[in-house]
Design a protein around this motif. Structure first.
Motif: not given
Length: 91
Positions: A6-20, A41-43, A80-83
């Motif tokens: 999931q992270i590999l397929d959506n890494k740009e989305e994870y980085y954008q979340l950090a920027i937000e 990005i690390v688990i 679930e991408k919750e803070f």
């Protein structure tokens, strides 16, 4: 879905979340930022003060004409991408 995939397929989305999230804590400071570098990005399985398991997303922020970073920002979220937690280190 496997969390790693999931992270590999959506890494740009994870980085954008950090920027937000960074915008939410320091929008004024961000006006001085000209370059954002995606670092990692690390688990996390175990951590001293952050509840685990979680995902750590790290970005570094720079001025355009400087090679030295001015700050690093880490966002910690659950699967679930919750803070969970955030950490800002200013230079």
């Amino acid at each position: 879905m496997n969390l790693q995939k999931q992270i590999l397929d959506n890494k740009e989305e994870y980085y954008q979340l950090a920027i937000e999230y960074y915008y939410n804590i320091d929008e004024e400071h961000l006006k001085n930022i000209d370059k954002i570098v995606f670092k990692s990005i690390v688990i996390l399985i175990d951590h001293e003060f952050v509840p685990t398991p979680c995902i750590e997303i790290k970005i570094e922020l720079y001025h355009q004409n400087e090679s030295d970073r001015i700050s690093s920002y880490c966002l910690y979220i659950d699967k679930e991408k919750e803070f969970i937690y955030e950490f800002l280190i200013d230079k």
